[in-house]
Each structure stands twice: as structure tokens, then as C-alpha cells.
Write an enzyme that holds these catalytic residues in place. Structure first.
Site, PDB file in Angstrom:
ATOM      1  N   HIS A 150      19.702  -0.235 -22.889  1.00  0.00           N
ATOM      2  CA  HIS A 150      20.217   1.213 -22.117  1.00  0.00           C
ATOM      3  C   HIS A 150      21.480   1.635 -22.521  1.00  0.00           C
ATOM      4  CE1 HIS A 150      21.046   4.720 -19.975  1.00  0.00           C
ATOM      5  NE2 HIS A 150      21.489   4.643 -19.220  1.00  0.00           N
TER       6      HIS A 150
ATOM      7  N   GLU B 195      16.011  11.164 -16.685  1.00  0.00           N
ATOM      8  CA  GLU B 195      15.902  10.035 -15.175  1.00  0.00           C
ATOM      9  C   GLU B 195      16.368  11.426 -13.850  1.00  0.00           C
ATOM     10  OE1 GLU B 195      16.900   6.639 -16.228  1.00  0.00           O
ATOM     11  OE2 GLU B 195      19.184   6.917 -15.797  1.00  0.00           O
TER      12      GLU B 195
HETATM   13  P1  NDP Z   1      16.964  -4.913 -12.453  1.00  0.00           P
HETATM   14  O1  NDP Z   1      18.067  -5.050 -11.282  1.00  0.00           O
HETATM   15  O2  NDP Z   1      15.793  -5.207 -12.149  1.00  0.00           O
HETATM   16  O3  NDP Z   1      17.082  -6.340 -12.526  1.00  0.00           O
HETATM   17  C1  NDP Z   1      18.851  -7.117 -12.848  1.00  0.00           C
HETATM   18  C2  NDP Z   1      18.674  -8.946 -12.516  1.00  0.00           C
HETATM   19  O4  NDP Z   1      20.249  -9.065 -13.480  1.00  0.00           O
HETATM   20  C3  NDP Z   1      18.208  -9.218 -12.372  1.00  0.00           C
HETATM   21  O5  NDP Z   1      17.558 -10.696 -12.000  1.00  0.00           O
HETATM   22  C4  NDP Z   1      18.991  -9.672 -11.536  1.00  0.00           C
HETATM   23  O6  NDP Z   1      19.248 -10.920 -11.000  1.00  0.00           O
HETATM   24  C5  NDP Z   1      20.243 -10.092 -12.262  1.00  0.00           C
HETATM   25  N1  NDP Z   1      21.721  -9.799 -12.255  1.00  0.00           N
HETATM   26  C6  NDP Z   1      22.331  -8.722 -10.541  1.00  0.00           C
HETATM   27  N2  NDP Z   1      23.693  -9.132 -11.061  1.00  0.00           N
HETATM   28  C7  NDP Z   1      23.585 -10.316 -11.582  1.00  0.00           C
HETATM   29  C8  NDP Z   1      25.137 -11.540 -11.249  1.00  0.00           C
HETATM   30  N3  NDP Z   1      25.895 -10.859 -11.085  1.00  0.00           N
HETATM   31  N4  NDP Z   1      24.503 -12.143 -12.201  1.00  0.00           N
HETATM   32  C9  NDP Z   1      23.873 -12.938 -12.931  1.00  0.00           C
HETATM   33  N5  NDP Z   1      22.482 -12.479 -12.954  1.00  0.00           N
HETATM   34  C10 NDP Z   1      22.420 -10.964 -12.352  1.00  0.00           C
HETATM   35  O7  NDP Z   1      16.944  -4.495 -13.360  1.00  0.00           O
HETATM   36  P2  NDP Z   1      16.404  -3.127 -14.498  1.00  0.00           P
HETATM   37  O8  NDP Z   1      15.171  -4.180 -15.113  1.00  0.00           O
HETATM   38  O9  NDP Z   1      16.358  -2.025 -13.909  1.00  0.00           O
HETATM   39  O10 NDP Z   1      17.682  -2.662 -15.807  1.00  0.00           O
HETATM   40  C11 NDP Z   1      18.774  -3.540 -17.028  1.00  0.00           C
HETATM   41  C12 NDP Z   1      18.499  -2.555 -17.469  1.00  0.00           C
HETATM   42  O11 NDP Z   1      17.956  -2.454 -18.424  1.00  0.00           O
HETATM   43  C13 NDP Z   1      19.783  -1.592 -17.914  1.00  0.00           C
HETATM   44  O12 NDP Z   1      20.134  -1.425 -18.533  1.00  0.00           O
HETATM   45  C14 NDP Z   1      18.097  -0.905 -17.330  1.00  0.00           C
HETATM   46  O13 NDP Z   1      19.078   0.577 -17.390  1.00  0.00           O
HETATM   47  C15 NDP Z   1      17.405  -0.769 -18.743  1.00  0.00           C
HETATM   48  N6  NDP Z   1      16.279  -0.422 -18.417  1.00  0.00           N
HETATM   49  C16 NDP Z   1      15.381  -0.387 -17.546  1.00  0.00           C
HETATM   50  C17 NDP Z   1      14.083  -0.100 -17.317  1.00  0.00           C
HETATM   51  C18 NDP Z   1      13.346  -0.380 -15.806  1.00  0.00           C
HETATM   52  O14 NDP Z   1      12.604  -0.197 -15.901  1.00  0.00           O
HETATM   53  N7  NDP Z   1      13.748  -0.964 -15.046  1.00  0.00           N
HETATM   54  C19 NDP Z   1      13.978   1.078 -18.475  1.00  0.00           C
HETATM   55  C20 NDP Z   1      14.893   0.698 -19.539  1.00  0.00           C
HETATM   56  C21 NDP Z   1      16.333   0.600 -19.767  1.00  0.00           C
HETATM   57  P3  NDP Z   1      18.596 -11.449  -9.157  1.00  0.00           P
HETATM   58  O15 NDP Z   1      17.297 -11.626  -9.773  1.00  0.00           O
HETATM   59  O16 NDP Z   1      19.240 -12.989  -9.058  1.00  0.00           O
HETATM   60  O17 NDP Z   1      19.261 -10.730  -8.567  1.00  0.00           O
HETATM   61 MG    MG Z   2      15.922   5.189 -17.977  1.00  0.00          MG
END
Ligand code: NDP
Ligand code: MG
Length: 340
Positions: free
Chosen positions: A109, A196
């Protein structure tokens, strides 16, 4: 401007041969990227915090897992599937010091790159592959031999082949089966946030909630209200997904269709559209981005409170009870919190 759409035949997965891809984060998108790319034959390593409970889920799926900095250091391509509000801090501490000239930095994103929260070094390539669907759907579709359409965009390209690398990455996700649409960071970021907020999540939930509350306040049974204003939304959207609005109108009764065309525009009217324009403008000026970043920097108190208020709405409990009566809904769930 004609939209450029690429398919599997336009992408060369071989571009990823000999390259290691680090997927930072293993959430909704991360788990799908890591598992799909691995299944496509790509060398993948997942980067997580050492104390993350998610570490075991990734290893359980047969993936190699390292700390965030270690994974970034090993990789040629670093995909940051991390929460948008914390990506910049993680990038500064763990990613930037481990980027080599000619590496590829990727996002799902455009938020942080477009709004300038992250400014990668000029000798690093930057691209986006943004699936147009939730991560769990990206994974489920891939397993069924299908794909979720995705956007591809290049922000900077010192190596001269970043679009090809981005297309290979998208094809590895399965997106080349459905279509990989070329765009730019600004267009993706602004339309994604607008979608969204105004329609997909914000607008839809507000519409369903208002409908539900209207029936409840008029004294109707909560179960009836839930079925009518929330549960059936999927059935209607399935018809639109399959064949557009005309397909849905073909299937519903004439009564429903007459009510649709005469009453719908009274629910969503010119005032609603004016507010949508206001919301779009807050996105375009960076006002929304600033608000979201500051909210998280100050502890996210308002966000937590609003999230809790949503969870505590009585309709959620009514819905849970109704789903218990339909055990087949539990089969083949997209989300299984113990695994993804
Ligand atoms: P999630 O919240 O589902 O996952 C985030 C991940 O990042 C988790 O595994 C988390 O780890 C990890 N994380 C969080 N903080 C830290 C940290 N300080 N250090 C290391 N790892 C960390 O995110 P999304 O998948 O929803 O979103 C990710 C990206 O994708 C964003 O840019 C979003 O805009 C984009 N996006 C998301 C969509 C979706 O379907 N959700 C659709 C299209 C794009 P832990 O498991 O340890 O908490
Ligand atoms: Mg979106």
C-alpha cells in the site's frame, strides 16, 4: 488514459531466481505473500519480532523465520507487510541500515511512500504490489488456482528493471491469473483510502448499522433486523460481484427492484456525496494521514475506544448467535486465528 493490465504471460517469474524475498510481518497480507511466493518456487524468508506469537504460525506453514533486521539483511527484495502506522519506525530501525544499493524495497500500500513518511535512499528500487482484496482471500484464491487482481507501481528505479521485478512478484502471488494493473503511488494510495473509508468498510458498516438500529428502534426482533440489514448483504453483493447491478436486479423481485430504484437515492443522496468529496479531499491533502499517524503516536486511545464501541454493539452478539444456527458457515473459513 488506457489502463495497462498484465497477466502471467507478461510476467517472468524467473526474474526472482537467485533472489531472496523477505516478507516483514506475517499478518493478513504477510502470510499470503509468504505462502504464495514460496509455493511459486521463490526463496522466501519471513521477518518478525523475536517475541512475536506469530513466529510459530509462520514456521508451522514451513517457512523460514528470522528477526526483522536479519531477514532484511539477507534479502534482495524486502516487502514490508507491516501496519502502515508503524512501518516507518520499523523501517528506520531495522530495514534502512540493511538495504544495499540495487536492493528492492516493496510495499503493499502506498501510504508511507506517497505521503513521504519513508524516503528510501536513491540507490534502492521501490515498488508496490497491492492486492485488491484481503490477505486471507489472496491466500485462499491462490490455493484454488485463482488469483486476486493486484496493482503494481514503481516509485524509483535505479536498476531499470523494477517493473519487471514487481510483475514477477505479483505473478508469484497469483495475481497474474486475474490481472495486474499498473498504476502510480498517488493513485493507489488515494483511491484505496477513499474506498475503504467511504464505501467498503466505513460506508458499508455505517449503512448496515443504521438500518439495523432503525428496525430495532421500531420494535422488530433483533434476529429479523440482523438478517435483513446485515446477513443478506453478502447474498446481494454476490450477485453484483457475479454480473453487476443488473444481475442482482434480475434476481430480486420486482417489488425489491422498485424499492431499490425509488428509495435507494433517498438514503444516499447529494448530501452524502458532498461528504464523500470532503473525505476525499482530507485524503488528498494529507490531513487523514497526519491524523492517523498522530493518533498512533499518542497511544491510539481514541482508536481503541472506537474499536471497542464497535465490538460492543449489540448487533455483533445477535450475529454470533445466528451464525451458530448455520454451522456450515464455519467450514472453509478464510480466517482461522490459530493459523493466519
Ligand atoms: P496486519 O496487522 O494483519 O499484520 C501486521 C504484521 O506486522 C503482523 O504479523 C505483526 O506481527 C507485524 N508487526 C507489527 N508490528 C511489528 C513490529 N514492531 N516489528 C515487527 N513486526 C511487526 O497487517 P495487514 O496485513 O493488514 O497490512 C500490511 C500492509 O498491507 C499494510 O501496508 C496494508 O495497508 C496493506 N494491505 C493490507 C490489506 C489487507 O488485506 N489487510 C489489503 C491490501 C494492502 P505480530 O504478528 O508479531 O503482531
Ligand atoms: Mg485497502
Amino acid at each position: 488514459m488506457a489502463l495497462k493490465i498484465y497477466y502471467d504471460k507478461d510476467a517472468d517469474l524467473g526474474r526472482l531466481d537467485g533472489k531472496t524475498v523477505a516478507i516483514l510481518g506475517y499478518g493478513s497480507q504477510g502470510h499470503a505473500h509468504a505462502q504464495n511466493l514460496k509455493a511459486s518456487g521463490v526463496d522466501v524468508v519471513v521477518g518478525l519480532r523475536k517475541e512475536s506469537p506469530t513466529w510459530a504460525k509462520a514456521e508451522g506453514a514451513g517457512l523460514r523465520v528470522l528477526g526483522v533486521a536479519e531477514a532484511a539483511a539477507e534479502a534482495d527484495i524486502v516487502m514490508m507487510t507491516l501496519p502502515d502506522e508503524t512501518t516507518a519506525a520499523i523501517y528506520r530501525e531495522h530495514v534502512e541500515p540493511n538495504l544495499q544499493p540495487g536492493n528492492y524495497l516493496a510495499v503493499a500500500h502506498g501510504f508511507n511512500i506517497h505521503f513521504g513518511v519513508i524516503k528510501p535512499p536513491e540507490n534502492v528500487n521501490v515498488f508496490m504490489v497491492a492486492p485488491k482484496g484481503p490477505g486471507h482471500t489472496v491466500r485462499a484464491n491462490y490455493e484454488e488456482g485463482r488469483g486476486v487482481p493486484s496493482l503494481v507501481a514503481v516509485h524509483q528505479d535505479p536498476s531499470g528493471d523494477t517493473l519487471q521485478i514487481g510483475l514477477a512478484y505479483a505473478a508469484g502471488l497469483g495475481a497474474g491469473r486475474a490481472g495486474i494493473i499498473e498504476t502510480n503511488f498517488r493513485e493507489e494510495t488515494e483511491t484505496d483510502l477513499f474506498g475503504e473509508q467511504a464505501v467498503l468498510c466505513g460506508g458499508l458498516v455505517a449503512l448496515m448499522t443504521a438500518g439495523y438500529e432503525t428496525l430495532i428502534e421500531a420494535g422488530y426482533a433483533p434476529e429479523m433486523a440482523y438478517f435483513e440489514t446485515i446477513h443478506e448483504v453478502k447474498l446481494i453483493v454476490d450477485l453484483i460481484y457475479e454480473g453487476g447491478v443488473a444481475n442482482m436486479r434480475y434476481s430480486v423481485s420486482n417489488t425489491a427492484e422498485y424499492g431499490d430504484v425509488t428509495r435507494g437515492p433517498r438514503v444516499i443522496d447529494a448530501d452524502t456525496k458532498a461528504r464523500m468529496k470532503e473525505i476525499l479531499s482530507e485524503i488528498q491533502t494529507g490531513q487523514f494521514a497526519r491524523e492517523f499517524i498522530l493518533e498512533n503516536q499518542s497511544g491510539g486511545l481514541q482508536f481503541s475506544a472506537l474499536r471497542r464501541r464497535g465490538e460492543e454493539h449489540p448487533m455483533e452478539e445477535v450475529g454470533a448467535r445466528l451464525r451458530e444456527l448455520m454451522p456450515w458457515l464455519k467450514e472453509k473459513r478464510l480466517v482461522d486465528r490459530s493459523k493466519n
